[in-house]
Design an enzyme around this catalytic site. Structure first.
Site, PDB file in Angstrom:
ATOM      1  N   HIS A 209       0.807  -1.218   0.000  1.00  0.00           N
ATOM      2  CA  HIS A 209       0.000   0.000   0.000  1.00  0.00           C
ATOM      3  C   HIS A 209       0.839   1.267   0.000  1.00  0.00           C
ATOM      4  CE1 HIS A 209      -3.387   2.543   1.818  1.00  0.00           C
ATOM      5  NE2 HIS A 209      -3.925   2.016   0.726  1.00  0.00           N
ATOM      6  N   LYS A 211       3.073   4.482  -1.097  1.00  0.00           N
ATOM      7  CA  LYS A 211       3.013   5.410  -2.233  1.00  0.00           C
ATOM      8  C   LYS A 211       4.201   6.365  -2.104  1.00  0.00           C
ATOM      9  CE  LYS A 211      -1.676   4.953  -0.901  1.00  0.00           C
ATOM     10  NZ  LYS A 211      -1.941   3.725  -1.584  1.00  0.00           N
ATOM     11  N   ASP A 216      16.987   9.952  -8.002  1.00  0.00           N
ATOM     12  CA  ASP A 216      18.438  10.186  -7.958  1.00  0.00           C
ATOM     13  C   ASP A 216      19.004  10.203  -6.537  1.00  0.00           C
ATOM     14  OD1 ASP A 216      18.539  10.371 -10.711  1.00  0.00           O
ATOM     15  OD2 ASP A 216      18.400  12.559 -10.738  1.00  0.00           O
ATOM     16  N   HIS A 632      -8.846  10.788   1.480  1.00  0.00           N
ATOM     17  CA  HIS A 632      -7.951   9.659   1.259  1.00  0.00           C
ATOM     18  C   HIS A 632      -6.598   9.869   1.936  1.00  0.00           C
ATOM     19  CE1 HIS A 632      -5.250   6.971  -1.174  1.00  0.00           C
ATOM     20  NE2 HIS A 632      -6.275   6.164  -1.019  1.00  0.00           N
ATOM     21  N   LYS A 634      -3.604  10.368   4.684  1.00  0.00           N
ATOM     22  CA  LYS A 634      -3.275   9.644   5.916  1.00  0.00           C
ATOM     23  C   LYS A 634      -2.377  10.580   6.723  1.00  0.00           C
ATOM     24  CE  LYS A 634      -4.015   6.448   2.514  1.00  0.00           C
ATOM     25  NZ  LYS A 634      -5.436   6.320   2.670  1.00  0.00           N
ATOM     26  N   ASP A 639      -0.671  19.611  17.938  1.00  0.00           N
ATOM     27  CA  ASP A 639      -0.175  20.807  18.638  1.00  0.00           C
ATOM     28  C   ASP A 639       0.581  21.778  17.733  1.00  0.00           C
ATOM     29  OD1 ASP A 639      -1.296  19.864  20.946  1.00  0.00           O
ATOM     30  OD2 ASP A 639       0.574  19.092  21.801  1.00  0.00           O
TER      31      ASP A 639
END
Length: 841
Positions: A209, A211, A216, A632, A634, A639
């Site tokens: 999952h 991404k 380089d 979508h 995450k 604070d």
């Protein structure tokens, strides 16, 4: 036998082996060994510990364990100072920045995605940016000599529609044998589903999952955005993509126009098709976040990729000459096992050392560059990476939440968590950390908020009343039980300790509206030409998405079996006939109605009431649409100091380490800015505070809509070009104090007002008034009279509809915590049972 004779015999056999090397007999022996090792692995069925039971494997595990134990959160990666990290909100800025960075790649590109769509346009509108389609960018870099390594999740086709085989073949076919760039793009898919080769190691339930991108070894991108269809969006989140002035103005071509709530992606290898008509439905808008990293953390992200690559090589491609082993500076010699390098007796494939030029030449290796203290964390285990289980993402979430003083702000696709051991099958304990933080604040009499934004409905197609939606309802059921239903829920656990959870925990969704610009002239154009707009949109996608890359084999570029020449000619002719009627219906003149009105929910966006519509307003009513704005990202901000961003959802799949593999990054900016917290002077981290302020302004409608051309937007550039533009102004200052009463009043009143209007106009579901399935039928009767997402009452006066829409500000709505509270949401049966529960959680 005497010792001397023993040595002489060894020398004799060694010499014989050397003489046989290169002969047919030796090659046959090696081939036989490979066949012996290739077929079966059935012994692994009864030895699930087979990657960790040999002495050298135990030594490697011990090394990794010692490293993790020496790091915060028990992560494989250390805390690192001096990073430059730039945030991105929504796909427009992110994909544009990725396009700029990819185009500058000189040596290597690593990409790891759950889903990768080669035909994704990184810049919009697509017709005017055809060279910025992802496959074309990668093709240019491969032809320039850049080595491109890609790992994608190999899906179970019966359950997931992302078609990684198409991804692999389309990308490999970009540079056929004999052409520039041949062999410079390698795509691996994992896990394997070949019972004859990997009987003991097949994984059907869990996914890769992550991404992220590494370019380089100089910079990395990490977050919630896959390089795939359905993710591009901007801050006004349009639903409409109908263009009477010309289909070349489309923003979402082919399958990139999608609404998961109405119809899931289908046959994504047929990239130009779309069974959902833009003239009849709105898309599902997409909200997401990501980061660009320059600094020592780039090395850690690259290390995770190299580990994954070598593990997949070992697990699936060990005997493939097309897939090389990757070695890595800093993980050499006795430490190369940390990135899963193996040296079999008869290796197949080369050993390629990365980076290709000295690591110390990187700009970030020259000394401290930025001000962000950061650490890479992951969820990974034996099936996904060949390592012992690591759940440092969950460790980070729990520790940071427990240490929160003022607020915890969460945006996530899911929210399934436990407060202890009594909520099986849920095991991650982020919920317990939230309970502890709220109880502590409540007993100290301290103002403290946990603000959570999640989707109203998980992004799966179907009416929630249907039996086919049982899995979707199961996920929602687990979320409600995590939040407030049942004695072990977060709310009830807080309440049991004498603290009112409603003073501390607040949960919201996002929702958007738009108007389909299906004008009377365009309808007449359909009638006169005999061509539906849906055929025209397909023809447009064919024109801009079909060039020479789509095939079913690696070496056969071209149309393959996806589009016959007859079909191609039919689409071209349909578009010609449609366009031929443009003058006859008066569309040669400028269209006065807007192609999207999503901007009216944003700052200085005007009102719906003042917008032009080229016909009777009663006809306009048929074209108003709404949809949940799918969250979508995450992300967690605590604070105004600490940020976590990556691929990890809040559920067991992402957090326990033994299910889906994930990668995230924890960030704390040491560049402190003067700010305010609950009315008092406060030193906030620049990175966290500016990101939170931009997100809140977007949700409140306190940011202007974005133009499609992002070339002059600093927030759409990589981190090496310029820092974020925080968009200072009165609205920036207004949201500076996340605990101020004025901000909270606007936040909650916007959510309340927007919720009521979406209910009144559209009967948007889910809703607090739906407590049983009978309530559901009364609230939103099932019939074919009205299309999904359209106005509920066709007899409502047009001016009233417009005036109601004028009042929607931003996208905030309350999460309906009473939805189906008096009904069994997910009864145990074939879809939900002891065997499937872990899939949903």
């Amino acid at each position: 036998m005497a010792p001397g004779e023993d040595k002489e015999e060894s020398r004799m056999f060694a010499g014989l082996r050397d003489r046989l090397k290169g002969t047919n007999l030796y090659d046959a022996k090696v081939a036989a060994i490979h066949v012996k090792n290739k077929v079966g692995k059935f012994g692994n069925l009864i030895n699930p510990n087979h990657r960790h039971d040999e002495e050298h494997e135990k030594i490697t595990d011990e090394k990794r364990t010692r490293i993790a134990e020496s790091h915060r959160f028990a992560s494989f990666a250390p805390e690192r100072d001096g990073n430059t990290i730039k945030w991105y909100v929504d796909g427009q800025d992110y994909f544009y920045a990725v396009s700029v960075a990819l185009e500058k790649a000189k040596e290597t590109i690593y990409i790891e995605d759950w889903w990768l769509s080669p035909e994704l346009f990184l810049r919009r509108p697509p017709f005017y940016n055809q060279e910025w389609r992802l496959d074309q960018v990668l093709k240019r870099r491969a032809e320039a000599g850049v080595k491109i390594y890609i790992i994608v999740y190999k899906e179970v086709a019966a359950a997931v529609s992302c078609n990684s085989a198409h991804t692999k073949h389309a990308l490999h076919a970009l540079c056929p044998e004999g052409s520039p760039g041949y062999g410079n793009i390698t795509v691996l898919r994992h896990p394997d589903h070949n019972v004859f080769e990997n009987a003991g190691d097949m994984t059907f339930y869990w996914a890769h999952h992550e991404k992220f991108i590494v370019i380089d070894y100089e910079m990395a991108f990490i977050g919630g955005l896959d390089l795939c269809f359905g993710r591009w969006d901007n801050r006004q989140h349009p639903l409409a993509d109908v263009h009477p002035a010309g289909v070349q103005n489309e923003i979402f071509p082919g399958q990139d126009f999608n609404n998961n709530r109405i119809m899931d992606f289908k046959t994504v290898e047929d990239w130009k098709s779309n069974e959902l008509s833009k003239a009849d439905y709105g898309r599902m808008p997409w909200h997401d976040t990501a980061m660009c990293v320059i600094g020592d953390c780039v090395y850690d992200i690259a290390e995770h990729f190299v580990l994954r690559w070598n593990f997949v090589k070992r697990d699936k491609y060990k005997r493939s000459e097309k897939v090389d082993w990757l070695t890595m500076t800093g993980r050499e010699g006795e430490n190369e096992d940390l990135v899963a390098v193996q040296r079999p007796k008869h290796p197949v494939g080369e050993y390629i050392h990365h980076p290709l030029s000295p690591l110390e030449n990187r700009s970030w290796a020259q000394g401290q560059q930025g001000t962000v203290h950061a650490q890479v964390v992951r969820s990974s285990c034996d099936w996904s990476s060949g390592i012992l289980t690591e759940h440092s993402i969950q460790n980070a979430y729990c520790e940071i939440i427990r240490n929160a003083v003022h607020f915890v702000y969460i945006e996530n696709q899911f929210f399934i968590t436990a407060t202890g051991e009594e909520q099986s099958p849920i095991h991650n304990t982020i919920g317990r950390a939230i309970v502890d933080a709220c109880v502590k604040a409540g007993k100290e009499g301290r103002k403290f908020r946990v603000i959570i934004l999640i989707p109203a409905v998980p992004g799966f197609a179907g009416d929630l009343r249907d039996d086919a939606a049982m899995g979707t309802r199961a996920i929602m059921d687990y979320q409600y039980k995590s939040i407030h239903r049942g004695p072990n829920s977060i709310f009830e656990q807080i309440k049991s300790q004498g603290v009112d959870p409603k003073q501390h925990i607040f949960i919201f969704n996002l929702r958007s509206y738009d108007r389909l610009n299906k004008t009377p002239a365009m309808v007449e154009q359909e009638e006169k030409s005999g061509v539906k707009y849906q055929d025209v949109q397909r023809a447009e996608a064919e024109e801009i998405m079909s060039e020479g890359v789509h095939s079913t084999t690696d070496q056969q570029p071209g149309l393959g079996d996806e589009t016959t020449k007859d079909e191609q000619e039919r689409l071209i002719e349909a578009k010609r006939k449609f366009e031929a009627q443009r003058g006859a219906v008066g569309l040669d003149e400028a269209t006065t109605s807007a192609d999207s009105i999503a901007h009216t929910a944003m700052l200085n966006g005007g009102t719906v009431s003042e917008l032009r519509w080229d016909d009777d307003l009663d006809k306009e009513k048929e074209n108003f649409v709404q949809e949940e704005l799918y969250i979508h990202g995450k992300l967690m901000i605590v604070d105004d100091r600490i940020v976590i961003c990556g691929s990890s959802n809040i559920n067991d799949r992402s957090q326990t380490g033994i299910h889906d593999s994930e990668l995230s990054i924890v960030m704390e900016d040491y560049n402190l800015i003067d700010s305010v917290m609950d009315g008092q002077p406060f030193k906030a981290g620049h990175h966290a505070a500016t990101l939170r302020r931009l997100l809140w302004r977007e949700h409140l409608g306190l940011l202007p809509a974005q133009p499609l051309d992002a070339s002059n937007d600093p927030n759409a550039q990589p981190a090496d070009v310029c820092p974020n533009d925080v968009m200072e102004g009165p609205e920036y200052e207004f949201v500076a104090d996340p605990m101020s009463d004025q901000v909270w009043d606007m936040w909650t009143s916007n959510a309340t007002n927007n919720t009521q209007i979406f209910r009144h106009l559209f009967r948007a579901d889910p809703d607090d008034n739906i407590k049983t399935f009978d309530d559901y039928e009364a609230f939103l009767p099932r019939h074919n009279k009205f299309k999904a997402g359209h106005l509920h009452d066709p007899f409502m006066p047009a001016e009233e509809v417009r005036q109601k829409l004028d009042q929607i500000k931003g996208h905030l709505v309350w999460m309906p915590l009473d939805f189906l509270c008096d009904a069994p949401m997910a009864e145990k049966g074939l879809q939900v049972n002891a065997y499937t529960e872990s899939i949903y959680t």
